[in-house]
Design an enzyme around this catalytic site. Structure first.
Site, PDB file in Angstrom:
ATOM      1  N   ASP A  61       0.805  -1.230   0.000  1.00 40.08           N
ATOM      2  CA  ASP A  61       0.000   0.000   0.000  1.00 40.08           C
ATOM      3  C   ASP A  61       0.838   1.280   0.000  1.00 40.08           C
ATOM      4  OD1 ASP A  61      -2.883  -0.860   0.205  1.00 40.08           O
ATOM      5  OD2 ASP A  61      -2.044  -1.993   1.873  1.00 40.08           O
ATOM      6  N   GLU A  66       0.227   9.710   1.069  1.00 44.85           N
ATOM      7  CA  GLU A  66      -0.409  10.736   1.892  1.00 44.85           C
ATOM      8  C   GLU A  66      -0.626  10.273   3.336  1.00 44.85           C
ATOM      9  OE1 GLU A  66      -4.703  11.638   1.437  1.00 44.85           O
ATOM     10  OE2 GLU A  66      -4.066  13.724   1.397  1.00 44.85           O
ATOM     11  N   ASP A  67      -0.801   8.966   3.503  1.00 45.85           N
ATOM     12  CA  ASP A  67      -1.099   8.458   4.844  1.00 45.85           C
ATOM     13  C   ASP A  67       0.093   8.550   5.800  1.00 45.85           C
ATOM     14  OD1 ASP A  67      -3.754   7.901   4.279  1.00 45.85           O
ATOM     15  OD2 ASP A  67      -3.229   6.017   3.306  1.00 45.85           O
ATOM     16  N   ARG A  86       1.267  -1.668   7.210  1.00 43.25           N
ATOM     17  CA  ARG A  86       1.755  -0.401   6.659  1.00 43.25           C
ATOM     18  C   ARG A  86       2.758   0.304   7.571  1.00 43.25           C
ATOM     19  NH1 ARG A  86      -2.368   3.374   3.609  1.00 43.25           N
ATOM     20  NH2 ARG A  86      -0.313   4.047   2.907  1.00 43.25           N
ATOM     21  N   ARG A 132      -8.016   3.687  11.683  1.00 41.54           N
ATOM     22  CA  ARG A 132      -6.590   3.949  11.479  1.00 41.54           C
ATOM     23  C   ARG A 132      -6.044   5.078  12.354  1.00 41.54           C
ATOM     24  NH1 ARG A 132      -5.122   1.886   6.462  1.00 41.54           N
ATOM     25  NH2 ARG A 132      -6.426   0.077   6.039  1.00 41.54           N
ATOM     26  N   HIS A 162     -11.216   6.509   5.509  1.00 42.59           N
ATOM     27  CA  HIS A 162     -10.586   7.732   6.017  1.00 42.59           C
ATOM     28  C   HIS A 162     -11.555   8.905   5.914  1.00 42.59           C
ATOM     29  CE1 HIS A 162      -6.482   5.868   4.892  1.00 42.59           C
ATOM     30  NE2 HIS A 162      -6.416   6.115   6.184  1.00 42.59           N
ATOM     31  N   ILE A 243      -8.227  -0.965  -4.296  1.00 42.25           N
ATOM     32  CA  ILE A 243      -7.706  -1.171  -2.946  1.00 42.25           C
ATOM     33  C   ILE A 243      -7.933   0.093  -2.101  1.00 42.25           C
ATOM     34  CG2 ILE A 243      -6.116  -3.074  -3.426  1.00 42.25           C
ATOM     35  CD1 ILE A 243      -3.855  -1.007  -3.613  1.00 42.25           C
ATOM     36  N   CYS A 249      -4.790  10.453  -1.669  1.00 42.21           N
ATOM     37  CA  CYS A 249      -3.802   9.576  -1.005  1.00 42.21           C
ATOM     38  C   CYS A 249      -2.570   9.296  -1.831  1.00 42.21           C
ATOM     39  CB  CYS A 249      -4.405   8.257  -0.566  1.00 42.21           C
ATOM     40  SG  CYS A 249      -5.905   7.784  -1.310  1.00 42.21           S
TER      41      CYS A 249
HETATM   42  C1  CIR Z   1      -5.233   1.026   2.930  1.00 43.16           C
HETATM   43  O1  CIR Z   1      -6.184   0.303   3.259  1.00 43.16           O
HETATM   44  O2  CIR Z   1      -4.483   1.541   3.757  1.00 43.16           O
HETATM   45  C2  CIR Z   1      -4.975   1.253   1.461  1.00 43.16           C
HETATM   46  N1  CIR Z   1      -5.358   0.096   0.734  1.00 43.16           N
HETATM   47  C3  CIR Z   1      -5.731   2.471   0.968  1.00 43.16           C
HETATM   48  C4  CIR Z   1      -5.274   3.756   1.580  1.00 43.16           C
HETATM   49  C5  CIR Z   1      -5.963   4.923   1.004  1.00 43.16           C
HETATM   50  N2  CIR Z   1      -5.522   6.128   1.582  1.00 43.16           N
HETATM   51  C6  CIR Z   1      -6.274   7.206   1.730  1.00 43.16           C
HETATM   52  O3  CIR Z   1      -7.467   7.172   1.467  1.00 43.16           O
HETATM   53  N3  CIR Z   1      -5.694   8.263   2.242  1.00 43.16           N
END
Ligand code: CIR
Length: 256
Positions: A61, A66-67, A86, A132, A162, A243, A249
């Protein structure tokens, strides 16, 4: 808020194993790479210099950079991702940030915080409380932000991954809202563009300088955003949507 730079991370082959709640099948790696290329082009069209990190196969991922962080003009805050698979993605991102930021702060255990849960409107930061991002992570972030003169508030998120999955910043005090956020009092004082339920994925858009970047294929939402006065660039990100990924992101935007 103007941006001059963006960090992105090339998807790896392991993207097919990305965490997902969507029932859309597995991403096609080749197609994902191609769409990522178009995404980079779109950022460049908005006037940004794009810093491209190489893929990391250990983190399926990790293209969702951005996360990993929250960036402001005064400081960078490195998050602590809220899912085991992650945790560690933020290390490489922090290395890049060190080149640009002298003030880098970190969310510490037991706090968790993902950038996808942080929406900035003016000098206010909305922090989504999700699977998260926990209250402790939000508290740490809000302390840091307050120290730099910003304000913040928390928004409980129940239906989506999110906060920014369902609320997008259109700039100039305007947001795109979908689903559970359409009726949320937290955003009621802002100018809102209401995204229809069947196009809810379009709420994850991002204002970048003169343009709003939107996922491709949401005709009604696109018209609504254009009618509100924002020129739109559409990008097909179908492979990332498989996904749970959206427009915002895929990059970390900043001004340096
Ligand atoms: C996750 O589940 O962490 C990733 N498959 C998707 C993350 C998407 N990020 C976001 O919306 N900021």
């Amino acid at each position: 808020m103007m941006f001059t730079k963006a960090i992105v991370r090339t998807p790896g082959r392991s993207i097919i194993n990305g965490v997902t709640t969507a029932h859309l099948g597995k991403p096609d790696y080749r197609k994902a790479l191609e769409q990522h290329g178009h995404y980079i082009q779109a950022l460049k069209s908005c006037g940004l210099e794009v810093i491209v990190m190489p893929s990391d196969e250990n983190y399926p991922d990790s293209t969702f950079v951005e996360d990993c962080a929250v960036l402001t003009e005064k400081c960078a805050i490195v998050g602590r991702l809220g899912i085991d698979s992650r945790q560690g993605e933020e290390v490489g991102v922090e290395e890049i940030l060190r080149k640009y930021y002298s003030k880098i702060l970190r969310i510490e255990e037991p706090g968790t915080l993902e950038g996808g849960d942080v929406l900035r409107v003016g000098d206010h930061f909305y922090i989504g409380i999700t699977k998260r991002t926990n209250l402790e992570g939000a508290r740490q972030l809000s302390d840091i932000l307050n120290g730099f003169g910003y304000t913040s508030s928390t928004v409980p998120v129940t239906e989506v991954l999110h906060l920014k999955t369902g609320v997008g910043d259109l700039g100039e005090g305007c947001v795109a809202v979908a689903g559970e956020f359409a009726g949320n009092a937290a955003f009621a004082h802002l100018k809102r563009v209401f995204i229809d339920d069947e196009e809810r994925n379009a709420a994850n858009c991002a204002r970048i300088n003169e343009y709003v970047l939107m996922p491709g294929g949401y005709t009604k939402a696109k018209k609504k955003i254009e009618n509100a006065g924002f020129p739109v660039i559409e990008i097909d990100i179908s492979e990332f949507q498989k996904i749970d990924g959206g427009i915002s992101c895929l990059s970390l935007r900043f001004l340096k």
